[in-house]
Design a protein around this motif. Sequence first.
Motif: not given
Length: 297
Positions: A63-67, A170-174, A233-240
């Motif tokens: 997933k690095l490219g999309k990140i 779309k790219w990470i969580t799913q 770190i907090l933000y992406f954890r919240l999205i997940a």
Amino acid sequence: MRAIDYIRLLSLAAIWGASFLFMRIASPAIGPINTAFFRVFFGLIGLAIIIAIIRKSLAFRGKLGKILILGAINSGIPFLMYSIAATLLPAGYSAILNATTPLTGAMIGFFIFSESLTIKKWLGVTLGIIGITVITTVGDSNIVGNIYIGVAACIIATVGYGFAGFLTRKWITQQGGLDSTLVAFGSQIGATAFLSPFLLWNISTGPSIDWLQGDVWFSLLAVGFLCTSLAYILYFRLIADIGPLRSLTVTFLVPPFAVLWGFLVLDETLSSGFLLGSLVVLLSVWLIVGPDSKKAI
């Protein structure tokens, strides 16, 4: 939402509220490009230190490219836009415009990602546009000459945030998910790479800068390590945990903190037109992020 989710939202709001203060100090002194670059660069260094301390494996699982792309959309472009706005607008103005992120997120979700919107959310979108218009046209007369550029920069930043929220899902969580620390770390690599050419161009062609300013470096370190490393770190954890649209509600809580920090540190004041427009914007955000009981359209 769980209690820990509310704690993370409040903590993130206080931290990001302070980021508008730090950019307001640094950007007029060294320029928006330099400010944006050092924010993501110090954010990257901070995350690298955290990863080294906890000995986390850099397993991006393809997933690095999309990140990296997410980093440009969610950090590189917005941070540059807010750094531009910081040279033109008080911290409170940028923060309240940042609060329109759920508005742009809702519109992007509807038009691009086939998300449904209820009549209540459409009313919120309409009120948000009205609120922005009030802020822009009935704002502080001392900044009226530059307010349109500053407002436009802030709106572009919210579009980046809105896109990034849905793309992260779309790219990470799913796609099986990924540790929020790695997502934040990879996104700062992407943002640093995106802003590096602008930095080199600015250093080679821009005006001379006094780099020996202690308050500027303190602000850059704080906005990088605290407002970027820890915050993302907090933000992406919240999205997940709670999804992209609910995560964007953090921007509803940021303005009070930004206004408080600006008042305490920089003696910034707000006009009656700004306060009126802010109330309309916050009402629009509440309509967009609040629960729905009617059928979506």
